[in-house]
Each structure stands twice: as structure tokens, then as C-alpha cells.
Write an enzyme that holds these catalytic residues in place. Sequence first.
Site, mmCIF file in Angstrom:
data_model
loop_
_atom_site.group_PDB
_atom_site.id
_atom_site.type_symbol
_atom_site.label_atom_id
_atom_site.label_comp_id
_atom_site.label_asym_id
_atom_site.label_seq_id
_atom_site.Cartn_x
_atom_site.Cartn_y
_atom_site.Cartn_z
ATOM 1 N N CYS A 279 1.108 -1.057 -0.118
ATOM 2 C CA CYS A 279 0.131 -0.077 0.012
ATOM 3 C C CYS A 279 0.904 1.178 -0.037
ATOM 4 C CB CYS A 279 -0.886 -0.041 1.124
ATOM 5 S SG CYS A 279 -1.992 -1.428 1.379
ATOM 6 N N ALA A 280 1.151 1.548 -1.045
ATOM 7 C CA ALA A 280 2.704 2.406 -1.295
ATOM 8 C C ALA A 280 2.488 3.885 -1.315
ATOM 9 C CB ALA A 280 3.381 1.838 -2.390
ATOM 10 N N ALA A 281 1.530 4.473 -1.682
ATOM 11 C CA ALA A 281 1.150 5.845 -1.743
ATOM 12 C C ALA A 281 1.254 6.420 -0.432
ATOM 13 C CB ALA A 281 0.017 6.176 -2.631
ATOM 14 N N PRO A 282 1.649 7.748 -0.232
ATOM 15 C CA PRO A 282 2.340 8.463 -1.195
ATOM 16 C C PRO A 282 3.663 8.154 -1.699
ATOM 17 C CG PRO A 282 2.349 9.515 0.837
ATOM 18 C CD PRO A 282 1.573 8.299 1.155
ATOM 19 N N GLY A 283 4.266 7.312 -1.055
ATOM 20 C CA GLY A 283 5.643 6.932 -1.634
ATOM 21 C C GLY A 283 6.980 6.932 -0.471
ATOM 22 N N GLY A 284 6.867 7.678 0.450
ATOM 23 C CA GLY A 284 7.820 7.714 1.385
ATOM 24 C C GLY A 284 8.345 6.498 2.073
ATOM 25 N N CYS A 395 -1.408 3.333 11.286
ATOM 26 C CA CYS A 395 -1.324 4.477 12.171
ATOM 27 C C CYS A 395 -2.579 4.700 13.010
ATOM 28 C CB CYS A 395 -1.241 5.934 11.458
ATOM 29 S SG CYS A 395 -2.435 6.119 10.131
#
Length: 468
Positions: A279-284, A395
Site C-alpha cells: 500500500c505504497a502511496a504517497p511513497g515515503g 497509524c
Amino acid sequence: MSEDRRNDSRPKRARIHKPSRTEDPHRGAAAKPGLRSRQAAAKILGAVIDRKTPLDGMLDQEHGNPAYRELSDADRALVRAILNSALRHLPRIKFAIDSLLQTPLPEGARALEHVLTVAAAQILYLDVPDHSAVDLAVEQAQLDPRNRRFASLVNAVLRRLSREKEAILEKVGSVPAIPAWFHERLVTHYGRAEAERISEAQLIPAAIDLSVKSDPASWAERLGGTVLPTGSVRLGDFSGAIPSLPGFAEGAWWVQDAAASIPARLFGDIAGKTVVDLCAAPGGKTAQLVLAGAEVMALDQSSSRFRRLKANLDRLGLEARTKEIDMAAFQPEELFDAALLDAPCSSTGTTRRHPDVLWTKGPEDVEKLARLQERLLRHALSVVKAGGLVVFSNCSLDPREGEEVVARVLADGGCERVPIAVADWPGLEEAITPVGEFRTTPAMLPLDPPFSGGLDGFYAAVLRRGRV
């Protein structure tokens, strides 16, 4: 726009831009300065509280609430400040208003309640002249046929609130600043004292944390920041545009809460290994994995978030294979060495920056998301090789979305927990649980300088897939 704070328990009243004069469609004449912004704030507050509408979407400058979009930049800033203060302090504001009413408001008088809440937030917590907040609330009531007969009540209650402000602020200080259902959950899991610390910490707006490609100490000096135990750089007081900072254009760093930077670091040495960010976005986190030397595939099912993921990687000058897909449907041709699952959750650990979360989510949402997370975690384990690692994180502050999910998966066999070593996290020792999982809270870092601002609430665990 953020609120400053004082060393005592009462937040410093945030300074507000003067609003502009606008046309009043109800009267066909120039409206009182600031009226349109107060009306917009009351409408949006009602959408959050009554219809569980997320705040971010309504404050989008292109697709947000029409009443918000038509405002000037200064008036939009005022609306954001009012809403953030109102939502952060909502139980206390409600307690204050109720204490000044001789009889409860009529059942169903939600619009009136929102007008009072917007005004009270200004009087108690913002740097707005009290007489202006009172006058504009009375004007709102007079312009709304539903509330016109209560205009004198609005005037009386708010004037008294202004006169007795100091005493009322002292009285409401003992009222938990979070919804009852969530406060009870925190007390059950963390104990009453820690629950109160978390409740108070979420009143403090989040600082801006940066993950840097290299040399955090140098970037902290250059940007006037502080290096945190996570290796993140926390900026000091900053109110400008992030892209204007040194290093942004060249992709030397990206904005990422310090707690959010932890999960990607839990794999250990992953240089040369294949890792999927599910679940990669936003990419940090994807960026962290690439910088650690992994061969990364990054997935996300949302088209808009997927575009943001690719744009962020392009700005940072980092390469990863990307795929727009629902991770639950992802079936790789070859299994990976490791997988990172930062799962969808209730986001109750992010209330410092998203104060609407606790009012748009409820216990039923937590239960539903926990079931989803369990399904996704089981799928994540299926895409790694035997002996491969899965880092599961989210989170949320609620153990139903963290510890309890992992416990059920472990109980079924097929994987084992890899304990996180306390010695590997100097400065964050209290975040490592007795069984070796990560659990941060907004109250975990000192709230005073140099770390001012706490952390997002985060949970993370490392699992190793067994032999197939």
C-alpha cells in the site's frame, strides 16, 4: 495554518488574518467582514460531525465545499483555523456551552449548535476579538430561518462565555478532549494516566518532519531543525511553503512523520533483496526501501494516490517498479524476499494533523478495518518466500487494529514474530513493547523543545513466514 502553544495547559490563541468584505446573498448587500467564513466553518463542521464527512476533501481548493472555495485565501485560512480548533477541543467546547445554558438546546437544533461551537472556538482558543465572534454568530443566527428565534440566546451565551473565559477554560481543562468512546478505549489499553497524556498531546499541532536521503545532521543545521531518534529531521517553527525550502527541488528529502518512517527500517539489511510495498502511496516508505538498496515493487489501488506515488518518486529521482492494483488481488509471478504492509486503518494516531478523524470514525469502523487488515496481512504473508519477512504497520492507536490482528494471525501458525530489539532504537526504548513490537503515541517524544510536537500514533510488527 497552525496554532502556537504556551507552557501552561491552555493553548496560545492563534493569530488570524483579517477577513474580507463579501456580498451577502440573503440581503443583497455587503455582508459583515468575516460572515461568509463563519458560515462556511459552521457548514463544514456540521458535515464532519453529523454526516461523518472527512475534512481534507471539503477543504480541497479545487473540489472542496463550495462555500469554502469561494472565499479568499485569508478567509480560507481563518476557516481552517476555526475548524482545527473546534474539532481538537470539541468536548470541552460542548461542555462550556452546556454549562451556560439554562435549558438544553432543542432536540435537532444541530445548525444552532454548530454556530455556537464555531464562535466558542474563536473566543476560547483563537486570536479573534471576542466581540467580533459574538456579533458574527448573532448575525448567522438572524440570517438562518431555523435559528432566527435563538439570536438573543446566542448573544447572551457567547457574551457570558467571553466574560467568564478564564474560569471556564480552567474548568474544562479536566474534560477529556477526545470522544468518550475513544477515551474509554485508551484507558482500557494504556491506563488512565497515559490516556490523559495522549488526549492532551493530540491538541498540539504536528511538527513538520523530513526524511532525508543522507546526512540528517547536516540538513538539520541547514534547515534549522533537530534530528530525532528515528533519524528524521524535525523543522522548527515554519509557516511557509514546503517547496520553497532548500533541498526540495533537487529531491534531497521528503515530508514524512517520524513515526511513519519507522516501519521501513524494521527489515534490517535489505540491500539487493526484492521487496514489495503493498500500500505504497504517497511513497515515503517506498523511497526508504529504495535508498536501502532493495529492488522494490510499489502497489496502490487508488488512481489519484498512484499518480502521487509516481510523482514523488520522480521528484526524488528514485526508481521502483509500480503497479496500480488492489493488493488483495495481487498474485506475483515470483515470491518476494520481504513485504511491507502499511494497512488501511482508522488513522486515530494522526489526530494532531487530522483532528476530524475521531469524529468521522467510530468503534464500528475500527472493527471493520481490523477485519480488513487481518485479511490483507494473511495475503501479505502469501507473497513472500519461506523465511521471508513481512512488516505490518498502521497509524491507529487502537490495539484492535494492531496487536490483536497480529495475535490472531500468529495463533493460526505459518509464521512467527521477529522481536524488535530495544537496543536498536536509542531514544525510543519506551516504544518497544514487551513482546518486541513497536507502539508509538502522540505523547511519546517530549512535547517541549527541542523535539516539540510528539509523534503520530503508530503500530508495527515484524513477522517471518514459516516453511511451506
